[in-house]
Write an enzyme that holds these catalytic residues in place. Structure first.
Site, PDB file in Angstrom:
ATOM      1  N   GLU A 192       0.829  -1.214   0.000  1.00  0.00           N
ATOM      2  CA  GLU A 192       0.000   0.000   0.000  1.00  0.00           C
ATOM      3  C   GLU A 192       0.862   1.262   0.000  1.00  0.00           C
ATOM      4  O   GLU A 192       0.767   2.097   0.918  1.00  0.00           O
ATOM      5  CB  GLU A 192      -0.987  -0.010   1.180  1.00  0.00           C
TER       6      GLU A 192
ATOM      7  N   GLU B 219      -4.944  -8.835  -0.681  1.00  0.00           N
ATOM      8  CA  GLU B 219      -5.720  -8.625   0.554  1.00  0.00           C
ATOM      9  C   GLU B 219      -7.173  -8.476   0.152  1.00  0.00           C
ATOM     10  O   GLU B 219      -7.502  -7.606  -0.666  1.00  0.00           O
ATOM     11  CB  GLU B 219      -5.253  -7.363   1.304  1.00  0.00           C
TER      12      GLU B 219
HETATM   13  O1  AHR Z   1      -5.148  -6.367   6.734  1.00  0.00           O
HETATM   14  C1  AHR Z   1      -5.063  -5.227   7.541  1.00  0.00           C
HETATM   15  C2  AHR Z   1      -4.440  -4.050   6.827  1.00  0.00           C
HETATM   16  O2  AHR Z   1      -5.275  -3.629   5.784  1.00  0.00           O
HETATM   17  C3  AHR Z   1      -3.123  -4.292   6.148  1.00  0.00           C
HETATM   18  O3  AHR Z   1      -2.051  -4.179   7.013  1.00  0.00           O
HETATM   19  C4  AHR Z   1      -3.067  -3.207   5.123  1.00  0.00           C
HETATM   20  O4  AHR Z   1      -2.296  -3.546   4.013  1.00  0.00           O
HETATM   21  C5  AHR Z   1      -4.527  -2.961   4.787  1.00  0.00           C
HETATM   22  O5  AHR Z   1      -4.846  -1.634   4.779  1.00  0.00           O
END
Ligand code: AHR
Length: 547
Positions: free
Chosen positions: A221, A346
């Site tokens: 991110e 994710e």
């Molecule tokens: O999964 C939790 C968080 O969500 C992660 O650390 C991040 O990459 C995302 O914003």
């Protein structure tokens, strides 16, 4: 409130050709009765479903690593070399192909050198998630969730991967460590013992055999916690971090950190900048990693929600379909032959943490039947885009967000998401084929601006004569009577497994770990086709044998 259903048939397919087929076969299907139809076009392959689509994600966040995975060798909790044994046993049942670690946002604060060497001499560091935003929402107590003792480092992570036969995917720190650290971490993992100081350090930690780590994430991110970069700045960093990296005979696959949800501009601008010095730069990118969470509405409680909340969540999760196609077409502007594959490293439904779990265990909650449907419809989306998606990692493995397991000291349970992964495991590595669903859509009056949700959706994959079909019925109270036909083959026999409940909020807990679990269901085959009732609020897996 989700209202009644419109009795119009709407096909949920991306295939234009499907419409005409549907028209051709519709009378025969209608003659079999029922309100819905599913056609499976086994002669229209989409692509092999990368097993890695069924991947996982582990971050040093809340109770994921400490307690969730790592209990320590001397714990009273049964363990294998410090790793929770119940977790290992259950994970083995679902063939986990890949595990991403150590973050998430944590990755860009992590110094991998803290997690190697003699365990009792490793430093304790403040975890990224302690006292940053979003912070602990309830008073937290000191502990490894907050002050990381680094007891679970690179060697422990690799041993965990080996225990469950998953490939490791390591996310490197771009925000706060130089490129040299990425090279040296790779050297530590992959160089043969005796070759370098780094590989000797690994061997001294008990692992002579190189780890052979192929997947390397370059930051996380970068538009946010990974450094607040612009896409152009990050593209420049990506080129620099991946330039001239020693390989030690391992085919390294670098993963660039992609957009947040629908930020198409991030994708366009990254690829434009990356290729500004020539298309050759694309050769260094294995994948482009999208993140998307379907956040819940209302009070964000994972098990107390209304029927409207139910549909809201499913509509939000269903956005994955358009995110995949939008980013894929944005990538094509600079990468017209699609050298770079898409990852979703994710994803999941994100609710508020449960008051029944310790405050330090951020976003730890049981997850309900609603989350199981989110998992199912998301995995179906990935299967349908098998030609584009190289990997996906549900966030996260245990004790946070869309987890498959809940664990606290000697207590442990699988969540409904686990059951979906178990049911869908048969898709791994099979050939995804086109499906055409037609079912009465659900008219909605509130859900996030959406006016309707499809009536049935799913995916199908084939391996020799074995056809796996997975189907979600999102209707909160109505079942669907469906005529299923395979175009290009006939069905000989079949069986089904169904995850459902009359209680939308059904979930498992430490006290009732089997409250929600799949049940077998018969499949009635007639004249090479199937007539099947999909219960309300259900996930179904059918395993059909073709003649
Ligand atoms: O999964 C939790 C968080 O969500 C992660 O650390 C991040 O990459 C995302 O914003």
């Amino acid at each position: 409130m989700a209202g009644g259903t419109r009795r119009a048939f709407i096909g949920t397919t991306a295939a234009g050709v499907a419409g005409s087929l549907l028209a051709r076969y519709a009378p025969a299907l209608r003659a079999q009765g029922g309100d819905s139809r599913l056609e499976i076009l086994v002669n229209e392959p989409i692509g092999t479903i990368a097993p890695e689509i069924y991947g996982h994600f582990v971050e040093h966040l809340g109770g994921v690593v400490y307690d969730g995975i790592w209990v320590g060798e001397h714990s009273k909790v049964p363990n294998v070399g410090g790793v929770r044994k119940a977790l290992v046993d259950e994970l083995r049942r679902i063939n986990p192909p890949v595990i991403r670690w150590p973050g998430g946002c944590f990755a860009d604060s992590y110094d991998w050198r803290d997690g190697i060497g003699a365990p009792d001499r490793r430093p304790t560091r403040t975890d990224f998630w302690a006292d940053t935003k979003p912070s602990f929402d309830r008073p937290a107590t000191p502990g490894p969730q907050r002050f990381d003792p680094n007891r679970f480092g690179t060697n422990e992570f690799i041993r965990f991967c080996r225990l469950v036969k998953a490939a490791p995917y390591i996310a490197a720190n771009v925000r706060s460590l130089p490129a040299r650290d990425l090279y040296q971490w790779i050297e530590y993992c992959n160089a043969p013992a005796g070759a370098t100081t780094m590989s000797d350090l690994r061997a001294a930690g008990g692992d002579r055999e190189p780890f052979g780590v192929r997947y390397w994430g370059v930051g996380n991110e970068p538009w946010g916690c990974g450094g607040n970069f612009t896409p152009e700045e990050y593209a420049t960093e990506f080129r620099r971090y991946t330039a001239w990296v020693p390989k030690y005979g391992v085919p390294l696959k670098f993963i660039a950190a992609g957009p947040n949800g629908g930020d198409r501009e991030w994708t366009t601008r990254f690829f434009r900048m990356l290729t500004s010095r020539g298309q050759g730069a694309l050769n260094d990118v294995f994948g482009w990693a999208l993140h998307y969470y379907a956040g819940s509405t209302g009070d964000r409680n994972s098990i107390q929600f209304s029927t409207d909340d139910w549909y809201d969540m499913l509509v939000r999760a269903d956005r994955m379909e358009s995110l995949v196609t939008q980013h894929w077409s944005a990538m094509a502007e600079s990468d017209p032959t699609h050298k770079v594959r898409l990852l979703v490293d994710e994803w999941g439904a994100w609710h508020a943490g449960s008051a029944d779990m310790p405050a330090n265990y951020l976003w730890a909650y049981p997850g309900s039947l609603r989350d199981a449907l989110v998992a199912a419809l998301t995995l179906d989306t990935f299967n349908r885009h098998a030609d584009k998606i190289a990997m996906a990692n549900v966030a996260q493995l245990v004790n946070t967000i869309h987890s498959l397991f809940l664990a606290q000291e000697d207590k442990f349970t699988v969540t409904p998401n686990f059951h979906v992964f178990a049911m869908y495991a048969a898709h791994q590595g099979a050939q995804s084929v086109r499906t055409v669903f037609s079912a009465p859509p659900i008219a909605l009056s509130r859900a996030s601006g959406a006016q309707a949700l499809w009536g049935l959706a799913g995916s199908a994959s084939i391996r020799d004569k074995a056809l796996t079909v997975t189907v979600v019925n999102p209707h909160a109270s109505e079942s669907r009577e469906c005529a299923i036909a395979v175009r290009g083959a006939a069905i000989r026999e079949g069986r089904a497994s169904v995850l459902t409940s009359t209680d939308l909020r059904a979930h498992n807990s430490f006290e009732h770990p089997n409250a929600l679990a799949p049940a077998d269901a018969p499949v009635s085959v007639r004249s090479g086709g199937v007539q099947h009732r999909f219960p309300a609020a259900s996930v179904t897996r059918m395993q059909l044998v073709l003649m």
